[in-house]
Design a protein around this motif. Structure first.
Motif, PDB file in Angstrom:
ATOM      1  N   LEU A   1       0.942  -1.252   0.073  1.00 35.87           N
ATOM      2  CA  LEU A   1       0.101   0.015  -0.011  1.00 35.87           C
ATOM      3  C   LEU A   1       0.821   1.166   0.139  1.00 35.87           C
ATOM      4  O   LEU A   1       2.060   1.225   0.423  1.00 35.87           O
ATOM      5  N   TRP A   2       0.285   2.405  -0.148  1.00 32.93           N
ATOM      6  CA  TRP A   2       1.188   3.568  -0.628  1.00 32.93           C
ATOM      7  C   TRP A   2       1.971   4.104   0.847  1.00 32.93           C
ATOM      8  O   TRP A   2       2.822   4.595   0.774  1.00 32.93           O
ATOM      9  N   ASN A   3       1.278   3.691   1.808  1.00 30.16           N
ATOM     10  CA  ASN A   3       1.773   4.141   3.118  1.00 30.16           C
ATOM     11  C   ASN A   3       2.490   3.046   3.886  1.00 30.16           C
ATOM     12  O   ASN A   3       3.031   3.071   5.036  1.00 30.16           O
ATOM     13  N   GLY A   4       2.701   1.904   3.130  1.00 31.93           N
ATOM     14  CA  GLY A   4       3.270   0.812   3.776  1.00 31.93           C
ATOM     15  C   GLY A   4       2.755   0.058   4.712  1.00 31.93           C
ATOM     16  O   GLY A   4       3.395  -0.802   5.414  1.00 31.93           O
ATOM     17  N   ILE A   5       1.319   0.238   4.862  1.00 31.27           N
ATOM     18  CA  ILE A   5       0.464  -0.522   5.635  1.00 31.27           C
ATOM     19  C   ILE A   5      -0.470  -1.271   5.186  1.00 31.27           C
ATOM     20  O   ILE A   5      -1.217  -0.843   4.197  1.00 31.27           O
ATOM     21  N   SER A   6      -0.662  -2.580   5.434  1.00 34.81           N
ATOM     22  CA  SER A   6      -1.356  -3.736   4.859  1.00 34.81           C
ATOM     23  C   SER A   6      -2.505  -3.893   5.721  1.00 34.81           C
ATOM     24  O   SER A   6      -2.080  -4.294   7.215  1.00 34.81           O
ATOM     25  N   THR A   7      -3.642  -4.000   5.547  1.00 31.02           N
ATOM     26  CA  THR A   7      -4.862  -4.472   6.580  1.00 31.02           C
ATOM     27  C   THR A   7      -4.685  -5.953   6.766  1.00 31.02           C
ATOM     28  O   THR A   7      -5.147  -6.345   7.959  1.00 31.02           O
ATOM     29  N   ALA A   8      -4.080  -6.557   6.108  1.00 29.38           N
ATOM     30  CA  ALA A   8      -3.849  -8.199   6.017  1.00 29.38           C
ATOM     31  C   ALA A   8      -2.739  -8.464   7.282  1.00 29.38           C
ATOM     32  O   ALA A   8      -2.774  -9.417   7.589  1.00 29.38           O
ATOM     33  N   ALA A   9      -2.111  -7.250   7.622  1.00 26.46           N
ATOM     34  CA  ALA A   9      -0.879  -7.511   8.360  1.00 26.46           C
ATOM     35  C   ALA A   9      -1.315  -7.072   9.817  1.00 26.46           C
ATOM     36  O   ALA A   9      -0.421  -7.419  10.704  1.00 26.46           O
ATOM     37  N   ARG A  10      -2.424  -6.756   9.967  1.00 28.46           N
ATOM     38  CA  ARG A  10      -2.687  -6.552  11.258  1.00 28.46           C
ATOM     39  C   ARG A  10      -3.002  -7.522  12.273  1.00 28.46           C
ATOM     40  O   ARG A  10      -3.283  -8.820  11.693  1.00 28.46           O
ATOM     41  N   PRO A  11      -2.850  -7.471  13.475  1.00 31.80           N
ATOM     42  CA  PRO A  11      -2.841  -8.570  14.360  1.00 31.80           C
ATOM     43  C   PRO A  11      -4.155  -9.278  14.759  1.00 31.80           C
ATOM     44  O   PRO A  11      -5.096  -8.448  14.708  1.00 31.80           O
ATOM     45  N   ASN A  12      -4.248 -10.505  14.907  1.00 25.59           N
ATOM     46  CA  ASN A  12      -5.530 -10.994  15.431  1.00 25.59           C
ATOM     47  C   ASN A  12      -5.829 -10.727  16.793  1.00 25.59           C
ATOM     48  O   ASN A  12      -7.085 -10.819  17.210  1.00 25.59           O
ATOM     49  N   ASN A  13      -4.839 -10.504  17.560  1.00 29.32           N
ATOM     50  CA  ASN A  13      -5.099 -10.323  19.065  1.00 29.32           C
ATOM     51  C   ASN A  13      -3.953  -9.465  19.688  1.00 29.32           C
ATOM     52  O   ASN A  13      -2.853  -9.071  19.069  1.00 29.32           O
ATOM     53  N   SER A  14      -3.998  -8.847  20.593  1.00 29.23           N
ATOM     54  CA  SER A  14      -3.397  -7.801  21.362  1.00 29.23           C
ATOM     55  C   SER A  14      -2.667  -8.498  22.609  1.00 29.23           C
ATOM     56  O   SER A  14      -2.464  -7.737  23.662  1.00 29.23           O
ATOM     57  N   SER A  15      -2.724  -9.805  22.921  1.00 32.48           N
ATOM     58  CA  SER A  15      -2.076 -10.018  24.205  1.00 32.48           C
ATOM     59  C   SER A  15      -0.629 -10.252  24.077  1.00 32.48           C
ATOM     60  O   SER A  15       0.020  -9.899  23.150  1.00 32.48           O
ATOM     61  N   SER A  16      -0.320 -10.133  25.309  1.00 33.19           N
ATOM     62  CA  SER A  16       1.236 -10.131  25.569  1.00 33.19           C
ATOM     63  C   SER A  16       2.010 -11.387  25.490  1.00 33.19           C
ATOM     64  O   SER A  16       3.237 -11.467  25.703  1.00 33.19           O
ATOM     65  N   ASP A  17       1.190 -12.443  25.002  1.00 32.84           N
ATOM     66  CA  ASP A  17       1.862 -13.840  25.225  1.00 32.84           C
ATOM     67  C   ASP A  17       1.952 -14.278  23.743  1.00 32.84           C
ATOM     68  O   ASP A  17       2.183 -15.214  23.556  1.00 32.84           O
ATOM     69  N   TRP A  18       2.127 -13.416  22.738  1.00 33.34           N
ATOM     70  CA  TRP A  18       2.197 -14.000  21.343  1.00 33.34           C
ATOM     71  C   TRP A  18       3.498 -14.574  21.175  1.00 33.34           C
ATOM     72  O   TRP A  18       3.620 -15.379  20.363  1.00 33.34           O
ATOM     73  N   TRP A  19       4.363 -14.394  21.877  1.00 32.43           N
ATOM     74  CA  TRP A  19       5.787 -14.885  21.691  1.00 32.43           C
ATOM     75  C   TRP A  19       6.049 -16.184  22.423  1.00 32.43           C
ATOM     76  O   TRP A  19       7.231 -16.757  22.353  1.00 32.43           O
ATOM     77  N   TYR A  20       5.294 -16.786  22.963  1.00 30.55           N
ATOM     78  CA  TYR A  20       5.556 -17.918  23.937  1.00 30.55           C
ATOM     79  C   TYR A  20       5.592 -18.919  23.217  1.00 30.55           C
ATOM     80  O   TYR A  20       6.697 -19.887  23.303  1.00 30.55           O
ATOM     81  N   GLU A  21       4.865 -19.243  22.140  1.00 28.69           N
ATOM     82  CA  GLU A  21       4.915 -20.684  21.453  1.00 28.69           C
ATOM     83  C   GLU A  21       6.185 -20.580  20.593  1.00 28.69           C
ATOM     84  O   GLU A  21       6.947 -21.727  20.441  1.00 28.69           O
ATOM     85  N   ASP A  22       6.783 -19.555  20.128  1.00 26.58           N
ATOM     86  CA  ASP A  22       7.818 -19.229  19.369  1.00 26.58           C
ATOM     87  C   ASP A  22       9.215 -19.624  19.964  1.00 26.58           C
ATOM     88  O   ASP A  22      10.044 -20.534  19.777  1.00 26.58           O
ATOM     89  N   VAL A  23       9.347 -19.174  21.373  1.00 22.57           N
ATOM     90  CA  VAL A  23      10.581 -19.349  22.228  1.00 22.57           C
ATOM     91  C   VAL A  23      10.427 -20.828  22.700  1.00 22.57           C
ATOM     92  O   VAL A  23      11.467 -21.429  23.039  1.00 22.57           O
ATOM     93  N   ALA A  24       9.176 -21.371  22.864  1.00 22.01           N
ATOM     94  CA  ALA A  24       9.215 -22.685  23.258  1.00 22.01           C
ATOM     95  C   ALA A  24       9.761 -23.485  22.492  1.00 22.01           C
ATOM     96  O   ALA A  24      10.195 -24.800  22.983  1.00 22.01           O
ATOM     97  N   ASN A  25      10.391 -23.348  21.035  1.00 19.34           N
ATOM     98  CA  ASN A  25      10.850 -24.334  20.317  1.00 19.34           C
ATOM     99  C   ASN A  25      12.484 -24.232  20.592  1.00 19.34           C
ATOM    100  O   ASN A  25      13.140 -24.988  20.003  1.00 19.34           O
ATOM    101  N   LEU A  26      13.010 -23.269  21.546  1.00 16.78           N
ATOM    102  CA  LEU A  26      14.517 -23.220  21.580  1.00 16.78           C
ATOM    103  C   LEU A  26      14.773 -24.434  22.677  1.00 16.78           C
ATOM    104  O   LEU A  26      13.974 -24.818  23.341  1.00 16.78           O
TER     105      LEU A  26
END
Length: 600
Positions: A156-181
């Motif tokens: 988009l012209w301003n670099g923002i896409s509506t498809a890139a908006r998050p589904n939730n605003s919780s602070s635990d979004w990174w839990y599952e990612d770091v659990a693979n370490l």
């Protein structure tokens, strides 16, 4: 054909130069290439001018292999080390996913990656991204190095896409990612996040998520409403790895009360007992649970005994230690003594509220473990007596537990039964509990007599309070009549209040009659026992209470009769006053008003 290799790699150039010219074939042995044969193949293609595609999955291998082969700028401008380093710093470290993927590949070349500070850079990047305010709100961080694209790949012209908006605003979004370490990398990441100032409750949530991923024992009590990502993926680690994980998670958990769920701590303790973790780990978990025992549920306390002796079905000793930790903490917080403050302050005290909840919890636990035939009387008594007396507003829960224990242990002698019943205060039993205890054949006779005596005292107090209420109602009616005058609205209120008083008096008379019958039957039974043992009836009761029960019962009966006479006189006075009031009313007849208002 050797020139491309000689011009790019210092190690290959040196090995070929050192090869004797007399040998017809030049054979070079390259051992321990980071990344293995596939990475070396990519390096060779680069040396021969084939375009090399760097990604987050291979940049660590290629960088380490290039360093191992000394592919520096001295052996050619734009050599592989500089290209890998540039791609790593400008592309990988700017993306959460790429940093995480690169960190995972470091496990295969850990010594080389540590020497090049690749692991440290990835961890610092992940910690910075996690602590970023925008990331904590759930906004995407996958493409920090480039523009955000829409669903069709257009920007988009301003670099923002509506498809890139998050589904939730919780602070635990990174839990599952770091659990693979792996555990070493995860530990360092947690330490880096703490230094970045991430809240302790968020870190505690990540630790719980990580533990549930790799400890199958924590998922045996899986609740249907929880996320399925908590379940372990693939084959579980070995028992030794699980044991190490429990001990490490316990060390990383914050000590502040309330940051970690009590149910999770109980699950960690139960798993640790099965895996036979160190004593310090078990003790620390018991202390953590003791700090917030008021937040526990009864099912959490029901931990089986994981020992070969099988002395008891449930681990009563562990619950005893947890309760001791809670009581010590409650004293250290400066909880006010119930004797030093009045009742109003005592009820509102936060410390008293928590210890009351714990007392109710322990009474429920005692009722659950009481049917165990292997549970010895000293253990049962020690756990029941550990709760302070002021923590129990009523002893109904304790009475229920004692009754179940007596039913499950019929071998107890009379002295042991009396010793057990001394744990409860008969004056703190409700009317329902007193009724049940008075007819309970499992209780010793001393306890039954005490229950009947205190129940009669409560009844006399209730009757006295009822008459006091009646006097107050008379005074309030006189006051209302003086304020309202001949207002007809005062009569319906007087009728309603007298009807309520009549119902209460009828119920009280019925209860007095029932208690008199019970006392008469009790006296007959005691007289039979006394004749059998050659002692007088009232002598036995004198030994039970230390004073003359006969005079008390007689005085109680006389008091009840006098109270009834006083009640009748009060009713007559009430009739006279209402007759006077009736004369002032112009629309109610004399006989109808008196008969409808005054109880017979």
């Amino acid at each position: 054909m050797q020139f491309p290799l000689l011009s790019r790699s210092g190690v290959i150039s040196r090995l070929i130069t050192e090869t004797p010219e007399s040998e017809e074939e030049c054979v070079i042995h390259l051992l321990n290439i980071p990344g293995g044969a596939k990475t070396f193949e990519l390096v060779i293609k680069f040396c021969y001018g084939v375009k090399l595609e760097l990604t987050a999955s291979n940049v660590v291998y290629i960088w380490c292999a290039a360093e191992h082969l000394e592919m520096t700028e001295e052996h050619g401008e734009g050599n592989l080390i500089s290209q890998a380093k540039t791609f790593f710093s400008e592309v990988v470290l700017r993306s959460w996913k790429d940093s995480l993927r690169a960190l995972q590949t470091c496990d295969d070349v850990l010594s080389h990656a540590e020497a090049l500070h690749i692991v440290k850079s990835c961890i610092e990047s992940l910690a910075a991204n996690a602590s970023n305010h925008t990331n904590l709100l759930g906004w995407p961080v996958l493409e920090h190095g480039g523009p955000v694209q829409g669903l069709g790949g257009s920007v988009l012209w301003n670099g923002i896409s509506t498809a890139a908006r998050p589904n939730n605003s919780s602070s635990d979004w990174w839990y599952e990612d770091v659990a693979n370490l792996s555990l070493p990398h995860y530990k360092r990441l947690v330490a880096a996040m703490e230094s970045q100032g991430i809240r302790q409750d968020i870190i505690a949530g990540s630790l719980a998520f990580y533990a549930k991923r790799y400890l199958p024992g924590l998922n045996r009590r899986h609740v249907a409403g929880e996320s399925s990502t908590h379940l372990i993926l693939g084959s579980p680690p070995s028992e030794e790895d699980q044991k190490i994980l429990v001990e490490e998670i316990e060390r990383l958990l914050p000590m502040e009360k309330g940051l970690v769920q009590t149910k999770f701590l109980f699950g960690l303790l139960r798993t640790g007992m099965i895996l036979r973790v160190s004593y310090s780990c078990t003790s620390n978990l018991e202390k953590r649970i003791g700090m917030q025992l008021d937040q526990a549920a009864l099912e959490d306390l029901l931990m089986p005994t994981f020992s070969y002796s099988m002395e008891t079905l449930y681990n009563v000793d562990c619950v005893q230690r947890i309760l001791d930790h809670f009581l010590v903490m409650d004293q250290d917080t400066g909880a006010a003594s119930p004797c030093s403050i009045d009742d109003g302050q005592l009820i509102g005290s936060p410390s008293l509220t928590s210890i009351t909840m714990v007392a109710k919890l322990i009474d429920g636990y005692l009722a659950e473990v009481a049917p165990d035939v292997n549970l010895k009387l000293p253990k049962f008594e020690a756990l029941a007596a550990a709760v302070p007396e002021y923590a129990r507003p009523l002893d109904d829960g304790l009475y229920r537990a004692i009754d179940i224990y007596l039913k499950s242990h019929p071998e107890l002698v009379e002295s042991e039964r009396e010793q057990l019943c001394r744990l409860m205060d008969c004056q703190k039993l409700s009317l329902e509990a007193c009724t049940h205890a008075a007819q309970n054949e499992r209780l010793p006779i001393r306890t039954i007599v005490q229950v009947l005596f205190f129940e009669q005292l409560q009844l006399r107090t209730s009757i006295a309070g009822c008459f006091l209420v009646s006097d107050n109602l008379d005074g309030s009616r006189q006051l209302r009549s003086g304020l309202i005058g001949n207002n007809e609205g005062g009569w319906p209120s007087a009728v309603k209040e007298n009807q309520v008083l009549k119902v209460g008096m009828d119920n009280m008379r019925m209860r007095v009659s029932e208690l008199e019958k019970e006392c008469l039957n009790m006296r007959q039974e005691i007289e039979k026992v006394g004749r059998g043992k050659g002692s007088s009836t009232w002598g036995i009761l004198s030994k039970v209470f230390g004073f003359k029960i006969k005079s008390q019962i007689c005085s109680a009966e006389e008091g009840s009769v006098s109270n009834q006479n006083n009640g009748n006189s009060k009713v007559e006075k009430l009739k006279n006053r209402l007759v006077v009031k009736q004369k002032k009313s112009s629309y109610i007849s004399d006989k109808e008003s008196v008969s409808s208002i005054v109880p017979s």
